[in-house]
Design a protein around this motif. Structure first.
Motif, mmCIF file in Angstrom:
data_model
loop_
_atom_site.group_PDB
_atom_site.id
_atom_site.type_symbol
_atom_site.label_atom_id
_atom_site.label_comp_id
_atom_site.label_asym_id
_atom_site.label_seq_id
_atom_site.Cartn_x
_atom_site.Cartn_y
_atom_site.Cartn_z
ATOM 1 N N LYS A 254 -3.673 19.443 -2.256
ATOM 2 C CA LYS A 254 -3.839 20.816 -3.194
ATOM 3 C C LYS A 254 -2.054 20.651 -3.737
ATOM 4 C CE LYS A 254 -6.719 22.991 -0.127
ATOM 5 N NZ LYS A 254 -6.706 24.004 1.002
ATOM 6 N N ARG A 255 -1.077 20.484 -3.462
ATOM 7 C CA ARG A 255 0.005 20.528 -3.808
ATOM 8 C C ARG A 255 -0.041 20.153 -4.899
ATOM 9 N NH1 ARG A 255 5.205 21.961 0.148
ATOM 10 N NH2 ARG A 255 4.296 22.929 1.571
ATOM 11 N N VAL A 256 -0.487 19.240 -5.647
ATOM 12 C CA VAL A 256 -0.468 18.313 -6.877
ATOM 13 C C VAL A 256 -1.102 18.575 -7.228
ATOM 14 C CG1 VAL A 256 -1.503 16.054 -7.522
ATOM 15 C CG2 VAL A 256 -0.371 15.595 -5.935
ATOM 16 N N ALA A 257 -2.522 19.563 -6.928
ATOM 17 C CA ALA A 257 -3.441 20.583 -8.001
ATOM 18 C C ALA A 257 -2.751 21.585 -8.499
ATOM 19 C CB ALA A 257 -4.527 20.601 -7.504
ATOM 20 N N GLU A 258 -1.959 22.124 -7.957
ATOM 21 C CA GLU A 258 -0.559 23.487 -8.532
ATOM 22 C C GLU A 258 0.621 22.814 -9.184
ATOM 23 O OE1 GLU A 258 2.606 26.227 -6.208
ATOM 24 O OE2 GLU A 258 0.906 24.856 -4.639
ATOM 25 N N LEU A 259 1.077 21.967 -8.968
ATOM 26 C CA LEU A 259 2.198 20.994 -9.613
ATOM 27 C C LEU A 259 1.503 21.263 -11.681
ATOM 28 C CD1 LEU A 259 4.665 18.759 -8.385
ATOM 29 C CD2 LEU A 259 4.529 21.191 -8.952
ATOM 30 N N ALA A 260 0.357 20.088 -11.598
ATOM 31 C CA ALA A 260 -0.386 19.936 -12.584
ATOM 32 C C ALA A 260 -1.127 21.519 -13.579
ATOM 33 C CB ALA A 260 -1.797 19.267 -12.092
ATOM 34 N N ASP A 261 -1.460 22.188 -12.360
ATOM 35 C CA ASP A 261 -1.468 23.745 -13.159
ATOM 36 C C ASP A 261 -0.063 23.549 -13.763
ATOM 37 O OD1 ASP A 261 -4.097 22.943 -12.977
ATOM 38 O OD2 ASP A 261 -4.495 24.546 -10.646
ATOM 39 N N ARG A 262 0.811 24.097 -13.639
ATOM 40 C CA ARG A 262 2.373 24.744 -13.829
ATOM 41 C C ARG A 262 2.298 23.761 -15.242
ATOM 42 N NH1 ARG A 262 6.569 24.190 -9.339
ATOM 43 N NH2 ARG A 262 5.550 25.216 -8.008
ATOM 44 N N TYR A 263 2.875 22.561 -14.745
ATOM 45 C CA TYR A 263 3.260 22.593 -15.973
ATOM 46 C C TYR A 263 2.050 21.528 -16.967
ATOM 47 C CZ TYR A 263 7.064 20.893 -13.644
ATOM 48 O OH TYR A 263 8.035 21.096 -12.831
ATOM 49 N N GLN A 264 1.033 22.369 -16.661
ATOM 50 C CA GLN A 264 -0.559 21.855 -17.268
ATOM 51 C C GLN A 264 -0.631 20.519 -18.006
ATOM 52 O OE1 GLN A 264 -2.986 24.933 -18.603
ATOM 53 N NE2 GLN A 264 -1.671 25.722 -16.969
ATOM 54 N N VAL A 265 -0.428 19.894 -17.266
ATOM 55 C CA VAL A 265 -0.357 18.083 -16.784
ATOM 56 C C VAL A 265 -1.944 17.690 -16.519
ATOM 57 C CG1 VAL A 265 1.092 18.047 -18.238
ATOM 58 C CG2 VAL A 265 1.021 17.667 -15.573
ATOM 59 N N SER A 266 -2.601 16.119 -16.157
ATOM 60 C CA SER A 266 -3.262 15.865 -15.068
ATOM 61 C C SER A 266 -2.738 15.785 -14.020
ATOM 62 C CB SER A 266 -4.606 14.924 -15.696
ATOM 63 O OG SER A 266 -2.948 13.530 -16.188
ATOM 64 N N ARG A 267 -3.607 15.401 -12.389
ATOM 65 C CA ARG A 267 -2.833 15.535 -11.689
ATOM 66 C C ARG A 267 -2.396 13.571 -11.678
ATOM 67 N NH1 ARG A 267 -7.241 17.897 -7.424
ATOM 68 N NH2 ARG A 267 -8.071 19.917 -8.526
ATOM 69 N N ALA B 188 -7.068 5.902 -3.873
ATOM 70 C CA ALA B 188 -8.679 5.917 -4.197
ATOM 71 C C ALA B 188 -9.036 6.568 -5.537
ATOM 72 C CB ALA B 188 -9.900 5.252 -3.070
ATOM 73 N N GLY B 189 -8.563 7.498 -5.352
ATOM 74 C CA GLY B 189 -8.915 8.792 -6.599
ATOM 75 C C GLY B 189 -8.738 10.007 -6.051
ATOM 76 N N ARG B 190 -8.110 9.971 -4.915
ATOM 77 C CA ARG B 190 -7.948 11.404 -3.576
ATOM 78 C C ARG B 190 -7.252 12.052 -3.885
ATOM 79 N NH1 ARG B 190 -11.080 7.712 -1.338
ATOM 80 N NH2 ARG B 190 -12.790 7.939 0.668
ATOM 81 N N VAL B 191 -5.835 12.062 -4.514
ATOM 82 C CA VAL B 191 -4.402 12.717 -4.479
ATOM 83 C C VAL B 191 -4.924 12.887 -6.220
ATOM 84 C CG1 VAL B 191 -2.605 12.411 -6.293
ATOM 85 C CG2 VAL B 191 -2.939 11.018 -3.637
ATOM 86 N N ILE B 192 -5.882 12.879 -7.031
ATOM 87 C CA ILE B 192 -6.054 13.164 -7.809
ATOM 88 C C ILE B 192 -7.571 13.450 -8.655
ATOM 89 C CG2 ILE B 192 -4.324 11.494 -9.008
ATOM 90 C CD1 ILE B 192 -6.757 9.832 -10.116
ATOM 91 N N ARG B 193 -8.336 13.878 -7.764
ATOM 92 C CA ARG B 193 -9.418 14.744 -7.491
ATOM 93 C C ARG B 193 -8.943 15.890 -6.134
ATOM 94 N NH1 ARG B 193 -12.512 11.592 -4.567
ATOM 95 N NH2 ARG B 193 -12.632 9.634 -4.365
ATOM 96 N N ASP B 194 -10.511 16.254 -6.813
ATOM 97 C CA ASP B 194 -10.914 17.174 -5.071
ATOM 98 C C ASP B 194 -11.555 16.644 -4.114
ATOM 99 O OD1 ASP B 194 -9.781 19.458 -6.464
ATOM 100 O OD2 ASP B 194 -12.586 20.476 -7.228
ATOM 101 N N TRP B 195 -11.197 16.608 -3.249
ATOM 102 C CA TRP B 195 -11.227 15.957 -1.958
ATOM 103 C C TRP B 195 -12.730 15.531 -1.884
ATOM 104 C CZ3 TRP B 195 -7.936 14.078 0.754
ATOM 105 C CH2 TRP B 195 -7.836 12.608 1.651
ATOM 106 N N HIS C 209 0.849 -0.937 -0.346
ATOM 107 C CA HIS C 209 -0.264 0.335 0.240
ATOM 108 C C HIS C 209 1.283 1.420 -0.388
ATOM 109 C CE1 HIS C 209 -2.900 2.602 2.767
ATOM 110 N NE2 HIS C 209 -3.481 3.013 1.377
ATOM 111 N N TYR C 210 0.906 1.750 -1.127
ATOM 112 C CA TYR C 210 1.667 3.002 -0.659
ATOM 113 C C TYR C 210 0.939 4.045 -2.097
ATOM 114 C CZ TYR C 210 5.826 5.607 -1.687
ATOM 115 O OH TYR C 210 7.178 6.368 -2.030
ATOM 116 N N ASN C 211 1.053 5.097 -2.005
ATOM 117 C CA ASN C 211 0.980 6.820 -2.487
ATOM 118 C C ASN C 211 1.373 7.933 -2.028
ATOM 119 O OD1 ASN C 211 -1.471 6.984 -0.710
ATOM 120 N ND2 ASN C 211 -2.409 5.193 -1.279
ATOM 121 N N MET C 212 1.349 9.228 -2.114
ATOM 122 C CA MET C 212 1.429 10.163 -1.653
ATOM 123 C C MET C 212 0.742 10.651 -0.678
ATOM 124 S SD MET C 212 1.841 13.279 -4.598
ATOM 125 C CE MET C 212 1.997 12.761 -5.990
#
Length: 329
Positions: free
Chosen positions: A258-271, A222-229, A191-194
């Motif tokens: 929130k930091r994942v979303a910030e970096l995704a916006d900065r690089y114009q990629v998906s979370r 379970a999706g929490r890292v890559i979408r709004d909580w 079990h491993y994720n951010m």
């Protein structure tokens, strides 16, 4: 798609593994009934996965109480060359909502019976990677490792893996196998994720030092890292296991999301592309992703065009706080 050797083995696996917990007959009830795909949906996802180069497929006898294995096996038989795909499955919990004695766990009898049942459902005469799903406190590890070794020697299993246990348990199993000249575990499905990094303390360093491959489950929490909580999805509303894993630490984890979303916006990629790159930077061989829509797979494939810097990884890591152990029994 990119490929890598799984740990110190010669096995070449795609750097994304498709998980089978999203597949199965929801009518059987149980823990996944609110969001799993039926066979038609499963076939669409597997066909798409193969088209983008995924060759690594993971399931378990408990998923859909055996129906996930059935769906995965039939789809791969219809869409793929058996020699070109890696099929992994797991045993321990069994394939029934109300299991009878000797049908679960890691006794010799239970292991042999569970493997035969999985082979029938998968429609194959061998399993590429057989995982023990959890540690069995009731069965001597010597009995378990001897049985697993016999399955490898019989040609019914190619490689062995373990999942979600304490490092002392995994080390003990490896020591017992080495002592007797038996087949050792080649891969750890932890079990491993951010949002859950407890295995960075002992399990992952031990695996890397001993050449054990890493193919973690729940890479996106379970999706929490890559979408709004507070995003409203079928899984977020019905997955009680995920709620138990992550909802208690929402306040501290939200800063990371929130930091994942910030970096995704900065690089114009998906979370998700940020999250996959973070995993690869951490030395993960092939994270196991579960999907219910084909578009997610195209998104994941785009992660190979993104590269996080060491500073990005440190920024994502900075807000992590220790969590209670989740996964190991």
């Amino acid at each position: 798609m990119e490929y890598t050797r799984l740990g110190n083995t010669g096995l070449q696996v795609s750097k994304i593994c498709l998980g089978g917990m999203s597949f199965g007959d929801a009518n059987l009830g149980g823990m996944h009934q609110g969001w799993i795909l039926d066979e038609e949906g499963t076939r669409r996802i597997i066909k798409k996965a193969l088209s983008i180069g995924i060759n690594f497929f993971d399931t378990a006898n408990i998923y859909g109480y055996g129906t996930s294995e059935e769906y995965v096996g039939r789809a791969l038989k219809d869409f793929a060359n058996r020699d070109e795909v890696i099929i992994a499955t797991k045993l321990f919990f069994g394939d029934s909502l109300e299991p009878a004695p000797n049908t679960t766990g890691l006794s010799r009898k239970a292991i042999f019976n569970q493997v035969e049942a999985s082979l029938r459902r998968l429609g194959t005469d061998y399993i590429d990677i057989l995982y023990i799903h959890r540690w069995d406190y009731e069965t001597p590890i010597e009995e378990t490792m001897a049985a697993l070794n016999d399955l490898v020697r019989a040609g019914k299993v190619r490689y062995l893996g373990a999942s979600a246990m304490y490092t002392w348990q995994f080390q003990k199993a490896q020591y017992v196998a080495d002592k007797h000249g038996w087949t050792k575990f080649s891969v750890m499905q932890n079990h491993y994720n951010m949002l859950y990094r407890e295995d960075e303390r002992e399990m992952m360093p031990f695996c890397k030092d001993s050449g054990v491959g890493l193919a973690p489950y729940s890479p996106f929490a379970a999706g929490r890292v890559i979408r709004d909580w507070d995003a409203d999805t079928a899984r977020s509303q019905t997955d009680e296991i995920a709620k138990k894993k992550y909802d208690a630490t929402e306040e501290q984890d939200l800063a990371i999301v929130k930091r994942v979303a910030e970096l995704a916006d900065r690089y114009q990629v998906s979370r998700s592309q940020i999250a996959l790159n973070w995993l690869w930077k951490k030395g993960i061989d092939s994270p196991i992703v579960g999907v219910t829509k084909e578009a997610y797979l195209d998104d994941f494939a785009g992660a190979f065009d993104v590269t996080l810097t060491d500073e990005d990884v440190a920024y994502l890591d900075e807000k992590y706080l220790p969590h209670k152990i989740v996964g190991a029994l």
